[in-house]
Scaffold this motif. Structure first.
Motif, PDB file in Angstrom:
ATOM      1  N   THR A 119      37.173 100.934  79.146  1.00 59.89           N
ATOM      2  CA  THR A 119      38.108 100.216  80.004  1.00 59.89           C
ATOM      3  C   THR A 119      38.356 100.964  81.302  1.00 59.89           C
ATOM      4  O   THR A 119      38.334 100.379  82.394  1.00 59.89           O
ATOM      5  N   MET A 120      38.583 102.269  81.195  1.00 63.29           N
ATOM      6  CA  MET A 120      38.838 103.072  82.397  1.00 63.29           C
ATOM      7  C   MET A 120      37.618 103.095  83.314  1.00 63.29           C
ATOM      8  O   MET A 120      37.724 102.913  84.528  1.00 63.29           O
ATOM      9  N   ILE A 189      49.206 101.352  81.288  1.00 60.97           N
ATOM     10  CA  ILE A 189      48.820 101.553  79.894  1.00 60.97           C
ATOM     11  C   ILE A 189      50.072 101.427  79.025  1.00 60.97           C
ATOM     12  O   ILE A 189      51.025 102.186  79.183  1.00 60.97           O
ATOM     13  N   LEU A 190      50.036 100.451  78.128  1.00 59.63           N
ATOM     14  CA  LEU A 190      51.133 100.205  77.199  1.00 59.63           C
ATOM     15  C   LEU A 190      50.684 100.623  75.810  1.00 59.63           C
ATOM     16  O   LEU A 190      49.551 100.356  75.409  1.00 59.63           O
ATOM     17  N   ASN A 191      51.551 101.286  75.061  1.00 64.57           N
ATOM     18  CA  ASN A 191      51.248 101.681  73.688  1.00 64.57           C
ATOM     19  C   ASN A 191      52.382 101.221  72.787  1.00 64.57           C
ATOM     20  O   ASN A 191      53.478 101.763  72.823  1.00 64.57           O
ATOM     21  N   CYS A 220      46.890  95.104  82.389  1.00 70.21           N
ATOM     22  CA  CYS A 220      47.610  95.790  81.311  1.00 70.21           C
ATOM     23  C   CYS A 220      46.594  96.226  80.271  1.00 70.21           C
ATOM     24  O   CYS A 220      45.844  95.403  79.738  1.00 70.21           O
ATOM     25  N   ILE A 221      46.555  97.522  80.009  1.00 72.89           N
ATOM     26  CA  ILE A 221      45.702  98.084  78.955  1.00 72.89           C
ATOM     27  C   ILE A 221      46.637  98.356  77.778  1.00 72.89           C
ATOM     28  O   ILE A 221      47.435  99.291  77.805  1.00 72.89           O
ATOM     29  N   ARG A 248      44.770  89.133  82.177  1.00 73.90           N
ATOM     30  CA  ARG A 248      44.847  90.457  82.797  1.00 73.90           C
ATOM     31  C   ARG A 248      45.078  91.561  81.771  1.00 73.90           C
ATOM     32  O   ARG A 248      45.492  92.669  82.123  1.00 73.90           O
ATOM     33  N   THR A 249      44.795  91.285  80.489  1.00 73.30           N
ATOM     34  CA  THR A 249      45.085  92.280  79.442  1.00 73.30           C
ATOM     35  C   THR A 249      43.836  92.615  78.624  1.00 73.30           C
ATOM     36  O   THR A 249      43.105  91.720  78.194  1.00 73.30           O
ATOM     37  N   ILE A 250      43.617  93.906  78.431  1.00 74.08           N
ATOM     38  CA  ILE A 250      42.659  94.406  77.440  1.00 74.08           C
ATOM     39  C   ILE A 250      43.486  94.941  76.275  1.00 74.08           C
ATOM     40  O   ILE A 250      44.304  95.859  76.443  1.00 74.08           O
TER      41      ILE A 250
END
Length: 430
Positions: A119-120, A189-191, A220-221, A248-250
């Motif tokens: 992804t990065m 980056i959301l966790n 949004c990752i 827009r999300t992975i």
């Protein structure tokens, strides 16, 4: 040849073969430092998230069966074994309430690490900014830097005044978060559930993040490897299911975390075709594919539990029930000995505030080392108990906020927890 000139010549040659700029300063690795300290077999290890409970028998049997099929010992489709991506499509199609194309909207990688890396490298460019919530899993920051981007850090802050704290008592300040977005922001980056705090972000919190992503046209990752490990009273919500966020999300998942098979190193990325195809390019030119027998067995495990979804025997939910008992046990022990645990809403890590112990570590040599690192080193040596220092998961500006916290892992057999309990209850005698 004169020895002096030979030495100079060799040194000059070697100086050309140093590290590249993209890995400059990334050599310090938590997982290399602490395991070397805790090699003593007498140390009870509640540090690294390495389960010592067995995986389901049917998934081990599926691997043995897969390995006996000759064709399954050869390379499979690079972006994911057909049976596995189809199984993932079924499971996540049901969860997300949409059809997910198994071949265009899912990619299987070498662990969630591989998903993050792809992804990065595929979506983040030099000069971009990526917002990272602290505390973060330690690979986020170096992966952002390796992509040539700038990490922009924002800490979860704790609500004051409560006697018993949970993951819910940690929050993102809305104004502070909004201030981190700019025209250079490529992604956040959301966790959730968060590692190591165990916070499960609520729908309202996710909507706040989603609104900012949409406003600033930001990706949004979403690292959701602990998605199934959510405890009673809490619900895991995928930010990709909120209005305007699928495109827009992975979303990143993990077979290792789902079935306690962390050694299999299988992860996946799920998202819209226009994003996933960029990850394909990275995958085909780096890792290429993941082991076929492992993917076949994981697919069988997912399909088995897909049929059991919403039933008590489904492993997706039964593991969390088992771990909740272990979580509550460890929290009670820690409270009894005077430490302050932060009760996680999800995941299998527990933050612990050790302030009340007033442990004097001024005798330890490195004055620049954060208190939690000293405490963990001291505890391993003197108490034979291993944990993780939380400042390993934050930037320099937040170290003071987090240096009195350590982190324990509780996805352990009862015998391991028994040994830890003995150490903790005899803290002042050992």
């Amino acid at each position: 040849m004169n020895c002096y000139f030979w030495f100079v010549r060799q040194s000059t040659r070697m100086s050309r073969h140093t590290n590249t700029k993209r890995i400059e300063g990334l050599n310090k690795n938590l997982w290399e430092i602490l395991p070397s300290i805790a090699l003593d077999q007498s140390v009870v290890n509640l540090g690294r998230g390495k389960p010592d409970i067995p995986p389901p028998s049917y998934i081990k049997e599926a691997l043995a069966k897969a390995a006996s099929v000759d064709i399954l010992n050869q390379s499979t489709r690079g972006f994911g074994h057909p049976l596995l991506v189809k199984a993932l499509s079924q499971v996540y199609g049901k969860i997300c309430g949409r059809q997910i194309n198994p071949f265009k909207e899912i990619m299987v990688t070498v662990g969630a690490y591989g998903s993050l890396f792809s992804t990065m490298q595929g979506l983040v460019d030099e000069g971009d900014e990526v917002i990272i919530v602290e505390p973060f899993f330690d690979c986020y920051l170096p992966m952002v830097k390796m992509a040539g981007a700038k990490p922009v850090l924002i800490p979860l802050r704790v609500k004051c005044g409560k006697k018993t704290l949970t993951g819910a008592d940690w929050f993102l300040d809305p104004n502070e978060l909004a201030s981190k977005f700019s025209s250079k922001t490529k992604a956040i980056i959301l966790n959730t559930p968060n590692n190591p705090i165990g916070k499960v972000f609520t729908r309202e919190e996710l909507q706040m993040i989603a609104d900012l992503c949409i406003k600033h046209d930001t990706l949004c990752i979403s690292d959701e490897v602990y998605e199934w490990l959510v405890y009673k009273g809490h619900q895991h919500i995928k930010i990709a299911t909120l209005p305007g966020m699928w495109a827009r999300t992975i979303t990143i998942g993990s077979g290792g975390k789902t079935f306690t098979i962390t050694g299999w190193k299988l992860g996946w990325s799920i998202g819209p075709e226009h994003l996933i195809k960029q990850l394909h390019i990275v995958m085909q030119n780096s890792m290429y594919t993941s082991p076929t027998p492992l993917q076949e067995a994981l697919a069988q495990g997912l399909l088995h539990n897909f049929e059991l979804m919403d039933r008590p025997e489904c492993y997706f939910t039964s593991l969390a029930e088992e771990l909740e008992t272990k979580r509550d046990r460890l929290a009670a022990i820690l409270q009894e000995v005077g430490m302050t645990p932060i009760i996680p809403e999800g995941g299998y890590f527990m933050l612990v505030d050790v302030t009340s112990l007033n442990q004097d570590l001024s005798h330890m040599a490195d004055d620049d080392e954060a208190y939690d690192w000293k405490f963990v080193r001291w505890m391993i040596k003197e108490k034979k108990l291993a944990a993780i220092p939380v400042t390993a998961f934050v930037g320099d500006d937040s170290k003071k906020q987090f240096e009195k916290y350590i982190c324990f892992c509780f996805i352990k057999q009862d015998g391991t927890l028994d040994a830890a309990e003995h150490i903790l209850k005899n803290w002042n005698q050992i």
